[in-house]
Write a protein that holds these residues in place. Structure first.
Motif, short mmCIF file in Angstrom:
data_model
loop_
_atom_site.label_atom_id
_atom_site.label_comp_id
_atom_site.label_asym_id
_atom_site.label_seq_id
_atom_site.Cartn_x
_atom_site.Cartn_y
_atom_site.Cartn_z
N PRO A 1 0.83 -1.20 0.00
CA PRO A 1 0.00 0.00 0.00
C PRO A 1 0.87 1.26 0.00
N PHE A 2 0.40 2.30 -0.72
CA PHE A 2 1.12 3.56 -0.73
C PHE A 2 0.76 4.37 0.51
N PHE A 3 1.70 5.22 0.86
CA PHE A 3 1.57 6.10 2.03
C PHE A 3 0.61 7.26 1.71
N VAL A 4 -0.35 7.51 2.60
CA VAL A 4 -1.28 8.64 2.40
C VAL A 4 -1.27 9.51 3.66
N PRO A 5 -0.61 10.68 3.60
CA PRO A 5 -0.60 11.53 4.79
C PRO A 5 -2.01 12.04 5.13
N ASP A 6 -2.30 12.15 6.42
CA ASP A 6 -3.63 12.61 6.84
C ASP A 6 -3.97 13.97 6.22
N GLU A 7 -2.96 14.86 6.10
CA GLU A 7 -3.24 16.20 5.54
C GLU A 7 -3.73 16.08 4.09
N GLN A 8 -3.22 15.05 3.39
CA GLN A 8 -3.66 14.90 2.00
C GLN A 8 -5.13 14.48 1.93
N ILE A 9 -5.57 13.72 2.91
CA ILE A 9 -6.99 13.32 2.92
C ILE A 9 -7.86 14.58 3.02
N HIS A 10 -7.41 15.53 3.85
CA HIS A 10 -8.14 16.80 3.95
C HIS A 10 -8.05 17.58 2.66
N SER A 11 -6.87 17.60 2.02
CA SER A 11 -6.79 18.41 0.79
C SER A 11 -7.57 17.75 -0.34
N LEU A 12 -7.66 16.42 -0.35
CA LEU A 12 -8.39 15.74 -1.43
C LEU A 12 -9.90 15.91 -1.28
N PHE A 13 -10.39 15.81 -0.03
CA PHE A 13 -11.85 15.75 0.16
C PHE A 13 -12.44 16.97 0.85
N GLY A 14 -11.58 17.77 1.49
CA GLY A 14 -12.07 18.81 2.40
C GLY A 14 -12.93 19.89 1.76
N ARG A 15 -12.76 20.11 0.45
CA ARG A 15 -13.52 21.18 -0.21
C ARG A 15 -15.02 20.86 -0.19
N SER A 16 -15.35 19.60 -0.51
CA SER A 16 -16.78 19.27 -0.61
C SER A 16 -17.28 18.41 0.55
N CYS A 17 -16.36 17.93 1.39
CA CYS A 17 -16.79 16.98 2.43
C CYS A 17 -16.23 17.35 3.79
N ASN A 18 -16.93 16.87 4.82
CA ASN A 18 -16.37 16.91 6.17
C ASN A 18 -15.51 15.67 6.34
N VAL A 19 -14.35 15.86 6.94
CA VAL A 19 -13.41 14.75 7.12
C VAL A 19 -13.13 14.60 8.60
N GLU A 20 -13.47 13.44 9.15
CA GLU A 20 -13.29 13.23 10.59
C GLU A 20 -12.42 12.00 10.81
N MET A 21 -11.36 12.17 11.59
CA MET A 21 -10.51 11.01 11.94
C MET A 21 -11.23 10.20 13.03
N LEU A 22 -11.49 8.93 12.75
CA LEU A 22 -12.18 8.10 13.74
C LEU A 22 -11.21 7.35 14.62
#
Ligand code: SAH
Length: 233
Positions: free
Chosen positions: A182-203
Motif C-alpha cells: 500500500p502507498f503512504f497517504v498523509p492525513d493532511e492529503q486526505i483533507h486536501s483531497l476531500f475537504g472542499r466538498s466533504c467533512n473529514v473526521e478522523m475516527l
C-alpha cells in the motif's frame, strides 16, 4: 511529502499478474476489524444501504455486508478475483457484458444484492453504477497510483449520495523506506483531497506494525480510519 512514491506507477497488468500468481498478501480471510468497529457510524441508523467497495479484490467484507441486508457493488480489474469471491463463498453468479463499460463485465449473485464490475475503476461512474449511501475504502486509495489521487477523490465524491458515509482506511509510514503498495497517504492529503466538498473526521489511528511491515524495512506503520461525509449531507 510523498517522498519517492510520488511517481510510482503500477500498471493494471501488474495487478492482474499478482492475481494470476496468487501473490495477494493484501487479502484477509476475515472481516476487516475497522469495518466491524465503525459499521454503526457508517450506517447511522440506516438499513439496506448501497455500499461501494472500490478495488474490491475478493474481500469477505462484501458477503458480510450483504448478509446484513445491504446492497454491495464492487469494482475490480481482475476477473479471477471476482470469480474466486463467488466460488469461495459458495454463491451462484451470473455474468454479463457491462452495459456502458467498453470491455467490462458485471458479475451478480443470484439474489442480485452483490454486483461486481470487472473494469478499470476510472471507467466506472454514477451513470454506470448509480450513487452510494456508503463507501468502504480498504486497499483502494492506498493502491491506486499516487499521481491519480485527485482524479480518484473526484470520482468518489461524484459517486456519493447526499447522505453517503465514506469509511477510508489508510497508512502512515516512511515512504523512503518502502515503495508500496500500500502507498503512504498523509492525513493532511486526505483533507486536501476531500475537504472542499466533504467533512473529514478522523475516527481512529492505531499502531499496526507487525513482522510483515518490519520485513518491508519499516519501523513504524500507523493505520488511520477517516469518515468522510458530504458537506451538504
Ligand atoms: N480491497 C481489497 C483489495 C485490495 S488490493 C481487499 O481489501 O482485499 C487492490 C485491488 O485493486 C487488487 O485486487 C487489484 O487487482 C485492484 N485494482 C488495482 N487498480 C485497479 C483499477 N484501476 N481498477 C480496478 N481494479 C484495480
Amino acid at each position: 511529502m510523498l517522498g519517492q512514491q510520488v511517481n510510482r506507477v503500477m500498471a493494471l497488468g501488474e495487478w492482474e499478474e499478482r492475481w494470476q500468481e496468487d501473490k495477494i498478501g493484501f487479502h484477509q480471510p476475515t472481516i476487516h476489524k475497522m469495518l466491524e468497529i465503525h459499521l454503526d457510524k457508517v450506517l447511522s441508523g440506516r438499513v439496506a444501504v448501497r455500499f461501494l467497495l472500490p478495488l474490491c479484490g475478493k474481500a469477505v467484507d462484501m458477503k458480510w455486508l450483504a448478509d446484513l441486508g445491504h446492497f454491495v457493488v464492487g469494482v475490480e480489474i481482475s476477473e479471477k478475483a471476482i470469480r474466486q469471491f463467488f466460488e469461495e463463498n459458495n454463491m451462484m453468479y451470473s455474468e454479463e457484458l457491462g452495459p456502458s463499460i467498453p470491455g467490462g463485465k458485471v458479475f451478480k449473485n443470484s439474489e442480485k444484492n452483490i454486483s461486481l464490475y470487472q473494469c478499470n475503476l476510472f471507467d466506472f461512474s454514477s451513470s454506470v453504477g448509480g450513487r452510494f449511501g456508503a463507501i468502504w475504502d480498504r486497499g483502494s486509495l492506498v493502491a491506486i497510483n499516487p499521481k491519480d489521487r485527485e482524479k480518484y477523490a473526484d470520482l468518489m465524491v461524484s459517486l456519493m449520495d447526499g447522505d453517503c458515509r465514506y469509511l477510508l482506511d489508510t497508512f502512515l509510514y516512511n515512504p523512503d523506506s518502502y515503495s508500496g503498495p500500500p502507498f503512504f497517504v498523509p492525513d493532511e492529503q486526505i483533507h486536501s483531497l476531500f475537504g472542499r466538498s466533504c467533512n473529514v473526521e478522523m475516527l481512529q489511528s492505531v499502531d499496526a506494525l507487525t513482522d510483515k511491515q518490519r520485513a518491508w524495512g519499516l519501523d513504524f506503520f500507523t493505520e488511520s480510519v477517516h469518515l468522510i461525509t458530504p458537506k451538504t449531507g
